[in-house]
Scaffold this active site. Structure first.
Site, short mmCIF file in Angstrom:
data_model
loop_
_atom_site.label_atom_id
_atom_site.label_comp_id
_atom_site.label_asym_id
_atom_site.label_seq_id
_atom_site.Cartn_x
_atom_site.Cartn_y
_atom_site.Cartn_z
N HIS A 361 0.83 -1.21 0.00
CA HIS A 361 0.00 0.00 0.00
C HIS A 361 0.87 1.26 0.00
O HIS A 361 2.06 1.23 0.35
CB HIS A 361 -0.90 0.00 1.23
CG HIS A 361 -0.13 -0.03 2.52
ND1 HIS A 361 0.44 1.08 3.09
CD2 HIS A 361 0.17 -1.07 3.34
CE1 HIS A 361 1.05 0.75 4.21
NE2 HIS A 361 0.91 -0.55 4.40
N GLU A 437 -2.10 -7.37 7.51
CA GLU A 437 -0.78 -7.27 8.13
C GLU A 437 -0.75 -8.06 9.44
O GLU A 437 -1.80 -8.36 10.04
CB GLU A 437 -0.43 -5.79 8.38
CG GLU A 437 0.92 -5.53 9.04
CD GLU A 437 2.11 -6.05 8.25
OE1 GLU A 437 2.31 -7.29 8.26
OE2 GLU A 437 2.84 -5.23 7.66
#
Length: 557
Positions: A361, A437
């Site tokens: 990202h 994550e």
């Protein structure tokens, strides 16, 4: 009057191939009907198909070859030879056919001759040069906005020349003597996948044409959509490029870009001197050996043509920046995408891999401060810098044109990044929980120094063992690895043969790479992964993996 003796049925060998420059992308097929005794080419057929997948192109090549054989003698028996393990296994009835685009083509191919009159054999790609060159000629003609012309075809001459030039024992001559391979009668069902394809581009679809070889068939014997012709045409039309020092190649897959992705032994691909993705994927030391498996390849923006000692493990080297000046950024992106998306060291019969393009990202407010930001913290959105990064990577991926689906972690920063990219590509975003994550527990939002100060013993344990969890019940790297492995297997099955953008985070992306390389858990601490960087891993049907790209950031410069 005495009854006439029945005319003995003729026997033919059909060799067929198909390719898609992008999978799906501009595609074409080639097929040739051969005399099994003399090896003489009786009929050639080729057609540019427009934008389809490799699999469809291969089946269209098979269908064209069978129809050409049936035009010569509908009572013939036919032995099909293809370098597509997929088509051979499916048409032999050993693999299921699940893909809706393949089912009608396989059924149609099965109806050209009665059951039992067609057998199938897998041959190496090096033994299928004639059909391969016809397919490339068709795609090259399509790139010019033209139909393939039999009068300009040099496929037979090119294949013969390649046979003569190949080392003893590595020529395509096995097609005329019968290579030892599995042979089975035609069946009805089989599995789905694809094959390595040449690189390049295309334009408007043409009409199928065929050429009778050396006067053995006259025009009246050929049906609709074919024509008889003689002549060799202009040498070099549609022939694969030969500028790469292709030491150790078997004569197959050296397509027009000169990339090393299809079996070149240790040359390092002199044709991929682009900045960023293309060079990263081929210019690393890991691609200097013949037939080796996955290795981490590439540094961001390495743009030089790579060279390496043939067949040795010598690192590939190149002067920085060479080969870049003549290309626009768009051309460089397209070439890079072809390198990443095209099959590498995997064998040619494994089918097209599932290729995961791994995008970290864009930046959040926590990124430049180097703070732990996992799945258990504040879930920050992109900063203005992060949104600009996402726009840049979106533009780059749009130029490359290879992404077929977008899948993202459920966290805000990945969903936002994926949304920007998907909007540019005209795709939807699918959410995959497994791409989130690692949960860093009580360390969320802290810097490394702050964790060292507050939780020194826990940090030391975490650095020493993948089984150690962050303070406060976070997720260990071992647990992350198990989660990513399961996610990988799920996505490989869902996107077999396709190129998919996975928008995720530092630890998951590093873990994808670590698992592909078979590297130990501590390797996670030895990788640098920038915000909005691209990496890529290809997964083959035999369970093998190949790291194509790592931490590529040229699109941000």
């Amino acid at each position: 009057m005495a009854d006439q003796a029945p005319r003995p049925a003729r026997e033919f060998v059909v060799e067929a191939d198909g390719g898609s420059r992008g999978n799906p992308g501009p595609a074409g097929y080639g097929a040739v009907v051969l005399d099994p005794v003399t090896g003489e080419a009786l009929v050639e057929a080729a057609e540019y198909l427009g934008v389809v997948t490799n699999n469809v192109a291969e089946y269209r090549g098979l269908l064209a070859g069978l129809r050409a054989a049936a035009e010569l003698d509908p009572d013939a028996t036919v032995h099909v030879r293809m370098d597509s393990k997929l088509v051979v296994e499916q048409m032999s009835g050993r693999w299921k056919i699940k893909h809706p685009d393949m089912k009608p083509l396989a059924a149609e191919a099965g109806r050209v001759f009665p059951p039992g009159r067609v057998t199938y054999e897998w041959i190496p790609r090096a033994s299928n040069k004639h059909a391969d060159r016809l397919a490339n000629e068709a795609m090259d003609a399509g790139a010019r906005g033209e139909a393939w012309s039999p009068s300009h075809s040099t496929a037979e001459l090119d294949a013969a020349a390649a046979d003569r030039a190949a080392p003893a024992g590595r020529t395509a001559g096995s097609r005329r003597t019968g290579a030892a391979s599995a042979v089975a009668p035609a069946g009805t069902e089989g599995g789905d996948g694809g094959e390595p394809a040449p690189d390049g581009g295309g334009a408007a679809a043409g009409e199928p044409l065929a050429r009778a070889g050396r006067g053995r068939v006259d025009a009246a014997s050929l049906g609709a959509g074919t024509r008889a012709a003689t002549g060799t045409g202009t040498p070099g039309t549609g022939a694969p490029a030969t500028g790469t020092p292709a030491t150790g190649t078997s004569g197959a897959g050296a397509s027009a870009t000169g990339a090393s992705a299809t079996g070149t032994s240790g040359t390092g691909a002199s044709g991929t001197g682009t900045s960023g993705a293309g060079a990263s994927a081929t210019g690393a030391s890991a691609t200097g050996t013949s037939g080796t498996g996955a290795s981490a390849t590439g540094t961001s923006g390495a743009g030089a043509p790579a060279t390496g000692a043939p067949g040795t493990g010598a690192p590939a080297t190149g002067a920085p920046g060479l080969g870049v000046a003549a290309e626009t950024s768009g051309e460089a992106d397209v070439r890079a995408a072809k390198t990443v998306a095209s099959p590498g060291w995997g064998p040619p019969d494994m089918g097209a891999p599932a290729t995961f393009v791994l995008l970290r990202h864009g930046e959040t407010p926590l990124t430049p401060q180097k703070r732990f930001s996992g799945s258990g913290g504040s879930d920050p959105s992109l900063s203005s810098v992060g949104r600009e990064q996402a726009e840049r990577v979106a533009a780059s991926l749009a130029r490359r044109g290879t992404i077929e689906a977008v899948v993202a972690s459920p966290l805000a920063r990945t969903r936002e990044t994926a949304g920007i990219v998907a909007a540019r590509l005209g795709l939807e975003v699918a959410i995959e929980e497994g791409l989130r994550e690692t949960d860093f527990g009580a360390w969320e939002g802290l810097t490394f120094g702050e964790v060292r100060e507050r939780h020194p013993a826990d940090l030391d344990a975490w650095l020493a063992s993948p089984d150690a969890e962050p303070t406060g019940g976070g997720e260990s790297f071992a647990a992350t690895g198990t989660r990513i492995a399961a996610t990988r297997d799920r996505l490989v099955a869902a996107y077999a043969g396709r190129t998919v953008l996975l928008v995720s985070h530092v630890t998951p992306i590093k873990t994808f790479v670590r698992l592909a390389l078979g590297a130990p858990p501590e390797s996670l601490f030895r990788m640098e992964l920038s915000a909005a960087s691209l990496s890529a891993v290809a997964y083959y049907a035999d369970g093998g993996a190949s790291v194509r790209l790592f931490n590529e950031t040229s699109h941000l410069r």
